[in-house]
Design an enzyme around this catalytic site. Structure first.
Site, PDB file in Angstrom:
ATOM      1  N   LYS A   1       0.856  -1.187   0.000  1.00  0.00           N
ATOM      2  CA  LYS A   1       0.000   0.000   0.000  1.00  0.00           C
ATOM      3  C   LYS A   1       0.888   1.231   0.000  1.00  0.00           C
ATOM      4  O   LYS A   1       1.813   1.341   0.812  1.00  0.00           O
ATOM      5  CB  LYS A   1      -0.878  -0.044   1.235  1.00  0.00           C
ATOM      6  CG  LYS A   1      -1.664   1.205   1.502  1.00  0.00           C
ATOM      7  CD  LYS A   1      -2.664   0.892   2.571  1.00  0.00           C
ATOM      8  CE  LYS A   1      -3.212   2.105   3.240  1.00  0.00           C
ATOM      9  NZ  LYS A   1      -4.249   1.766   4.193  1.00  0.00           N
TER      10      LYS A   1
HETATM   11  C1  5RP Z   1      -3.111   4.035   8.554  1.00  0.00           C
HETATM   12  C2  5RP Z   1      -3.545   3.213   7.417  1.00  0.00           C
HETATM   13  C3  5RP Z   1      -4.878   3.552   6.878  1.00  0.00           C
HETATM   14  O1  5RP Z   1      -5.593   2.377   6.706  1.00  0.00           O
HETATM   15  C4  5RP Z   1      -4.685   4.266   5.589  1.00  0.00           C
HETATM   16  O2  5RP Z   1      -4.050   5.479   5.794  1.00  0.00           O
HETATM   17  C5  5RP Z   1      -5.952   4.358   4.720  1.00  0.00           C
HETATM   18  O3  5RP Z   1      -6.752   5.289   5.107  1.00  0.00           O
HETATM   19  P1  5RP Z   1      -6.938   6.692   4.392  1.00  0.00           P
HETATM   20  O4  5RP Z   1      -7.532   6.419   3.043  1.00  0.00           O
HETATM   21  O5  5RP Z   1      -7.857   7.412   5.320  1.00  0.00           O
HETATM   22  O6  5RP Z   1      -5.577   7.332   4.256  1.00  0.00           O
HETATM   23  O7  5RP Z   1      -2.899   2.327   6.942  1.00  0.00           O
HETATM   24  O8  5RP Z   1      -1.933   3.647   9.033  1.00  0.00           O
END
Ligand code: 5RP
Length: 304
Positions: free
Chosen positions: A203
Protein backbone atom coordinates in the site's frame (compact mmCIF):
# COMPACT_ATOMS: atom_id res chain seq x y z
CA UNK A 1 -20.86 -48.49 4.59
CA UNK A 2 -20.30 -46.52 1.37
CA UNK A 3 -23.08 -46.86 -1.19
CA UNK A 4 -21.58 -48.84 -4.06
CA UNK A 5 -24.83 -49.43 -5.98
CA UNK A 6 -24.94 -48.29 -9.57
CA UNK A 7 -21.30 -47.11 -9.70
CA UNK A 8 -20.32 -46.65 -13.35
CA UNK A 9 -16.83 -46.78 -14.80
CA UNK A 10 -15.54 -43.34 -15.87
CA UNK A 11 -15.47 -42.95 -19.64
CA UNK A 12 -15.39 -39.24 -20.50
CA UNK A 13 -11.72 -38.31 -20.10
CA UNK A 14 -11.63 -35.52 -22.67
CA UNK A 15 -8.86 -37.25 -24.56
CA UNK A 16 -7.16 -34.75 -26.85
CA UNK A 17 -8.17 -31.72 -24.77
CA UNK A 18 -5.11 -30.53 -22.84
CA UNK A 19 -5.80 -29.74 -19.18
CA UNK A 20 -5.71 -25.99 -18.75
CA UNK A 21 -3.27 -24.49 -16.30
CA UNK A 22 -4.08 -20.81 -16.42
CA UNK A 23 -1.43 -18.41 -15.18
CA UNK A 24 -2.48 -16.72 -11.94
CA UNK A 25 -3.52 -13.13 -12.62
CA UNK A 26 -2.15 -11.27 -9.59
CA UNK A 27 1.15 -9.53 -10.36
CA UNK A 28 4.17 -11.37 -9.03
CA UNK A 29 2.07 -14.13 -7.47
CA UNK A 30 2.41 -16.82 -10.16
CA UNK A 31 4.76 -19.00 -8.16
CA UNK A 32 2.85 -18.91 -4.87
CA UNK A 33 1.12 -21.86 -3.29
CA UNK A 34 -2.60 -22.54 -3.80
CA UNK A 35 -3.64 -21.17 -0.42
CA UNK A 36 -1.76 -17.91 -0.99
CA UNK A 37 -3.23 -17.50 -4.45
CA UNK A 38 -6.71 -18.33 -3.20
CA UNK A 39 -6.46 -15.66 -0.50
CA UNK A 40 -5.14 -13.12 -3.01
CA UNK A 41 -8.07 -14.00 -5.29
CA UNK A 42 -10.41 -13.08 -2.44
CA UNK A 43 -8.69 -9.70 -2.25
CA UNK A 44 -8.19 -8.95 -5.97
CA UNK A 45 -11.48 -9.52 -7.74
CA UNK A 46 -10.86 -12.16 -10.44
CA UNK A 47 -13.12 -10.30 -12.91
CA UNK A 48 -11.16 -7.02 -12.86
CA UNK A 49 -7.95 -8.11 -11.16
CA UNK A 50 -8.41 -5.16 -8.80
CA UNK A 51 -9.65 -4.41 -5.32
CA UNK A 52 -11.67 -1.90 -3.33
CA UNK A 53 -10.37 -2.16 0.21
CA UNK A 54 -12.24 -0.21 2.86
CA UNK A 55 -9.69 0.95 5.46
CA UNK A 56 -10.99 1.72 8.93
CA UNK A 57 -8.03 0.78 11.09
CA UNK A 58 -7.22 4.40 11.98
CA UNK A 59 -8.26 4.01 15.61
CA UNK A 60 -5.30 1.74 16.39
CA UNK A 61 -3.11 4.80 16.87
CA UNK A 62 -5.43 7.81 16.67
CA UNK A 63 -8.53 6.80 18.61
CA UNK A 64 -12.06 7.69 17.49
CA UNK A 65 -11.32 9.33 14.14
CA UNK A 66 -14.05 11.47 12.51
CA UNK A 67 -16.43 9.07 10.78
CA UNK A 68 -15.32 6.12 12.89
CA UNK A 69 -16.78 7.15 16.22
CA UNK A 70 -19.51 4.52 15.81
CA UNK A 71 -18.27 1.95 13.33
CA UNK A 72 -21.46 -0.07 13.76
CA UNK A 73 -23.37 2.88 12.27
CA UNK A 74 -20.90 4.11 9.67
CA UNK A 75 -18.93 1.10 8.47
CA UNK A 76 -21.46 -1.73 8.56
CA UNK A 77 -23.64 -0.13 5.81
CA UNK A 78 -20.56 -0.06 3.51
CA UNK A 79 -19.68 -3.73 3.83
CA UNK A 80 -21.78 -4.79 0.86
CA UNK A 81 -19.76 -2.58 -1.52
CA UNK A 82 -16.19 -3.43 -0.46
CA UNK A 83 -14.06 -6.33 -1.64
CA UNK A 84 -11.97 -6.14 1.49
CA UNK A 85 -12.30 -4.84 5.03
CA UNK A 86 -9.00 -3.61 6.42
CA UNK A 87 -9.21 -3.26 10.17
CA UNK A 88 -7.99 -4.27 13.59
CA UNK A 89 -9.13 -7.44 15.30
CA UNK A 90 -10.83 -5.29 17.95
CA UNK A 91 -13.02 -3.50 15.41
CA UNK A 92 -13.74 -6.73 13.58
CA UNK A 93 -14.84 -8.69 16.60
CA UNK A 94 -16.83 -5.88 18.18
CA UNK A 95 -18.78 -4.46 15.25
CA UNK A 96 -18.46 -6.46 12.02
CA UNK A 97 -21.06 -9.20 11.62
CA UNK A 98 -19.31 -12.57 11.11
CA UNK A 99 -21.76 -13.21 8.26
CA UNK A 100 -19.79 -10.67 6.19
CA UNK A 101 -18.03 -12.60 3.44
CA UNK A 102 -15.53 -9.86 2.47
CA UNK A 103 -11.85 -10.70 2.61
CA UNK A 104 -10.32 -9.41 5.83
CA UNK A 105 -6.93 -7.73 5.79
CA UNK A 106 -5.90 -7.63 9.39
CA UNK A 107 -3.92 -4.74 10.87
CA UNK A 108 -1.28 -6.58 12.90
CA UNK A 109 0.89 -3.71 14.14
CA UNK A 110 0.44 -1.31 17.03
CA UNK A 111 2.23 -0.01 20.05
CA UNK A 112 2.34 3.73 19.40
CA UNK A 113 -0.11 6.64 19.38
CA UNK A 114 -0.46 10.10 17.89
CA UNK A 115 1.10 11.33 21.15
CA UNK A 116 4.36 9.46 20.55
CA UNK A 117 6.73 8.52 17.71
CA UNK A 118 4.60 6.91 14.97
CA UNK A 119 7.35 4.72 13.55
CA UNK A 120 7.85 2.88 16.84
CA UNK A 121 5.58 -0.08 16.22
CA UNK A 122 5.59 -3.74 17.14
CA UNK A 123 3.69 -6.76 15.89
CA UNK A 124 0.58 -6.73 18.04
CA UNK A 125 -1.34 -9.80 16.78
CA UNK A 126 -0.36 -13.44 16.99
CA UNK A 127 -0.60 -15.44 13.76
CA UNK A 128 -2.91 -17.89 15.57
CA UNK A 129 -5.43 -15.12 16.01
CA UNK A 130 -5.15 -14.03 12.37
CA UNK A 131 -5.97 -17.61 11.37
CA UNK A 132 -8.84 -17.78 13.88
CA UNK A 133 -10.25 -14.62 12.34
CA UNK A 134 -9.92 -16.14 8.86
CA UNK A 135 -7.74 -13.28 7.60
CA UNK A 136 -7.09 -13.20 3.86
CA UNK A 137 -3.95 -11.15 4.53
CA UNK A 138 -2.04 -9.56 7.36
CA UNK A 139 -0.45 -6.14 7.39
CA UNK A 140 2.06 -3.88 9.06
CA UNK A 141 3.72 -0.57 8.29
CA UNK A 142 7.28 0.17 7.24
CA UNK A 143 8.67 3.62 7.95
CA UNK A 144 11.57 4.03 5.55
CA UNK A 145 13.86 6.85 6.65
CA UNK A 146 12.14 7.34 9.98
CA UNK A 147 13.56 6.97 13.46
CA UNK A 148 12.42 3.35 13.89
CA UNK A 149 12.93 2.25 10.28
CA UNK A 150 14.87 -0.85 11.34
CA UNK A 151 12.25 -2.02 13.86
CA UNK A 152 9.42 -1.47 11.36
CA UNK A 153 11.25 -3.52 8.70
CA UNK A 154 11.86 -6.24 11.28
CA UNK A 155 8.10 -6.27 11.97
CA UNK A 156 7.39 -6.73 8.26
CA UNK A 157 9.89 -9.58 7.92
CA UNK A 158 8.42 -11.30 10.98
CA UNK A 159 4.91 -11.00 9.59
CA UNK A 160 5.92 -12.29 6.15
CA UNK A 161 7.71 -15.29 7.64
CA UNK A 162 4.84 -16.27 9.93
CA UNK A 163 2.27 -15.66 7.20
CA UNK A 164 4.25 -17.76 4.72
CA UNK A 165 4.16 -20.66 7.17
CA UNK A 166 0.36 -20.74 6.89
CA UNK A 167 -0.21 -19.47 3.36
CA UNK A 168 -1.37 -16.02 4.44
CA UNK A 169 -0.14 -13.11 2.30
CA UNK A 170 1.27 -9.91 3.79
CA UNK A 171 0.46 -6.40 2.66
CA UNK A 172 3.17 -3.88 3.53
CA UNK A 173 1.99 -0.34 4.23
CA UNK A 174 4.44 2.44 3.42
CA UNK A 175 4.08 4.80 6.37
CA UNK A 176 5.44 8.26 5.72
CA UNK A 177 7.12 10.15 8.53
CA UNK A 178 6.32 13.86 8.85
CA UNK A 179 9.82 14.79 7.67
CA UNK A 180 9.73 12.60 4.53
CA UNK A 181 9.13 14.03 1.09
CA UNK A 182 6.24 12.28 -0.66
CA UNK A 183 7.84 11.89 -4.06
CA UNK A 184 8.73 9.28 -6.67
CA UNK A 185 12.14 8.63 -5.16
CA UNK A 186 10.67 7.94 -1.74
CA UNK A 187 7.83 5.67 -2.84
CA UNK A 188 9.98 3.80 -5.38
CA UNK A 189 12.40 3.07 -2.56
CA UNK A 190 9.80 2.12 0.06
CA UNK A 191 7.59 -0.06 -2.17
CA UNK A 192 10.56 -1.84 -3.71
CA UNK A 193 12.13 -2.59 -0.32
CA UNK A 194 8.81 -4.05 0.86
CA UNK A 195 8.45 -6.25 -2.21
CA UNK A 196 12.06 -7.44 -2.12
CA UNK A 197 11.60 -8.48 1.51
CA UNK A 198 8.69 -10.65 0.40
CA UNK A 199 5.53 -8.56 0.84
CA UNK A 200 2.82 -9.93 -1.44
CA UNK A 201 1.41 -6.50 -2.14
CA UNK A 202 2.09 -2.95 -1.03
CA UNK A 203 0.00 0.00 0.00
CA UNK A 204 1.41 3.34 -1.05
CA UNK A 205 0.25 6.87 -1.72
CA UNK A 206 -0.57 8.31 -5.11
CA UNK A 207 1.79 11.04 -6.32
CA UNK A 208 1.21 13.33 -9.27
CA UNK A 209 4.73 12.90 -10.70
CA UNK A 210 6.19 9.48 -11.43
CA UNK A 211 3.53 7.17 -9.97
CA UNK A 212 3.59 5.01 -13.12
CA UNK A 213 7.30 4.35 -12.56
CA UNK A 214 6.69 3.56 -8.88
CA UNK A 215 4.19 0.86 -9.94
CA UNK A 216 6.41 -0.44 -12.73
CA UNK A 217 9.39 -0.75 -10.40
CA UNK A 218 7.46 -2.74 -7.81
CA UNK A 219 7.19 -6.45 -8.73
CA UNK A 220 3.95 -6.95 -6.76
CA UNK A 221 0.63 -5.03 -6.86
CA UNK A 222 0.34 -1.56 -5.37
CA UNK A 223 -2.89 -0.26 -3.86
CA UNK A 224 -3.24 3.38 -2.89
CA UNK A 225 -4.33 4.89 0.40
CA UNK A 226 -6.83 7.68 0.07
CA UNK A 227 -5.10 10.08 2.43
CA UNK A 228 -6.79 13.15 3.85
CA UNK A 229 -10.37 13.94 2.87
CA UNK A 230 -10.73 15.58 -0.54
CA UNK A 231 -13.82 16.79 -2.39
CA UNK A 232 -15.47 13.68 -3.89
CA UNK A 233 -14.59 14.49 -7.52
CA UNK A 234 -10.93 15.01 -6.57
CA UNK A 235 -10.79 11.70 -4.72
CA UNK A 236 -12.35 9.90 -7.70
CA UNK A 237 -9.87 11.62 -10.02
CA UNK A 238 -6.98 10.48 -7.84
CA UNK A 239 -8.29 6.88 -7.84
CA UNK A 240 -8.70 6.99 -11.62
CA UNK A 241 -5.20 8.34 -12.22
CA UNK A 242 -3.72 5.72 -9.91
CA UNK A 243 -5.52 2.86 -11.68
CA UNK A 244 -4.62 4.28 -15.06
CA UNK A 245 -0.95 4.36 -14.07
CA UNK A 246 -0.78 0.82 -12.76
CA UNK A 247 -2.33 0.60 -9.29
CA UNK A 248 -4.28 -2.58 -8.61
CA UNK A 249 -6.86 -0.86 -6.45
CA UNK A 250 -7.44 1.37 -3.48
CA UNK A 251 -7.28 0.92 0.26
CA UNK A 252 -9.37 3.94 1.06
CA UNK A 253 -10.62 5.22 4.36
CA UNK A 254 -11.37 8.88 5.02
CA UNK A 255 -12.38 9.69 1.46
CA UNK A 256 -15.14 7.12 1.84
CA UNK A 257 -16.29 7.18 5.45
CA UNK A 258 -15.95 10.98 5.77
CA UNK A 259 -17.80 11.61 2.50
CA UNK A 260 -21.17 13.39 2.59
CA UNK A 261 -22.61 10.08 1.44
CA UNK A 262 -20.27 7.15 2.15
CA UNK A 263 -22.58 4.53 0.61
CA UNK A 264 -22.71 6.48 -2.67
CA UNK A 265 -18.99 7.24 -2.57
CA UNK A 266 -17.83 3.67 -2.13
CA UNK A 267 -19.95 2.65 -5.13
CA UNK A 268 -18.47 5.46 -7.22
CA UNK A 269 -14.96 4.38 -6.20
CA UNK A 270 -15.90 0.80 -7.15
CA UNK A 271 -16.97 1.98 -10.62
CA UNK A 272 -13.57 3.63 -11.15
CA UNK A 273 -11.60 0.66 -9.84
CA UNK A 274 -13.50 -2.23 -11.37
CA UNK A 275 -15.08 -0.69 -14.48
CA UNK A 276 -12.50 1.93 -15.46
CA UNK A 277 -15.17 4.62 -15.12
CA UNK A 278 -13.92 8.13 -15.83
CA UNK A 279 -13.91 10.41 -12.75
CA UNK A 280 -16.68 12.69 -14.09
CA UNK A 281 -18.97 9.72 -14.82
CA UNK A 282 -18.21 8.20 -11.42
CA UNK A 283 -18.99 11.54 -9.80
CA UNK A 284 -22.31 11.62 -11.65
CA UNK A 285 -23.04 8.16 -10.27
CA UNK A 286 -22.14 9.44 -6.81
CA UNK A 287 -24.58 12.35 -7.17
CA UNK A 288 -27.36 10.12 -8.49
CA UNK A 289 -26.96 7.63 -5.67
CA UNK A 290 -26.79 10.46 -3.17
CA UNK A 291 -29.99 12.04 -4.55
CA UNK A 292 -31.97 8.84 -4.37
CA UNK A 293 -30.58 7.90 -1.01
CA UNK A 294 -32.76 6.31 1.61
CA UNK A 295 -33.00 8.48 4.74
CA UNK A 296 -29.62 8.55 6.45
CA UNK A 297 -29.24 7.33 10.00
CA UNK A 298 -29.25 10.85 11.45
CA UNK A 299 -32.68 11.52 10.03
CA UNK A 300 -33.93 8.14 11.21
CA UNK A 301 -32.51 8.75 14.65
CA UNK A 302 -34.20 12.17 14.88
CA UNK A 303 -37.57 10.89 13.79
CA UNK A 304 -37.70 7.93 16.14
C1 5RP B 1 -3.11 4.04 8.55
C2 5RP B 1 -3.55 3.21 7.42
C3 5RP B 1 -4.88 3.55 6.88
O1 5RP B 1 -5.59 2.38 6.71
C4 5RP B 1 -4.69 4.27 5.59
O2 5RP B 1 -4.05 5.48 5.79
C5 5RP B 1 -5.95 4.36 4.72
O3 5RP B 1 -6.75 5.29 5.11
P1 5RP B 1 -6.94 6.69 4.39
O4 5RP B 1 -7.53 6.42 3.04
O5 5RP B 1 -7.86 7.41 5.32
O6 5RP B 1 -5.58 7.33 4.26
O7 5RP B 1 -2.90 2.33 6.94
O8 5RP B 1 -1.93 3.65 9.03
Amino acid sequence: MADKDDIKEGKDFGIGIPQQNKPFYVKGAGALDWGMQNRLARIFNPASGRTVMLAFDHGYFQGPTTGLERMDLTIVPLIAYADVLMCTRGALRSVIPPSATNAIVLRCSGGQSILTELSRELIAVDIDDAIRINAAAITTQIYIGAEYEHQSIKNLVQLIDTGNRYGIPTMAVTGVGAQMKRDERYFSLATRIAAELGAHYVKSYFIEEGFERVCAGCPVPIVIAGGKKLPELDALTMAHQAIDQGAAGVDMGRNIFQSDDPVAMIQAVGAVVHSNEKPEKAFQLYQQLKARNVPDRTRVARSS
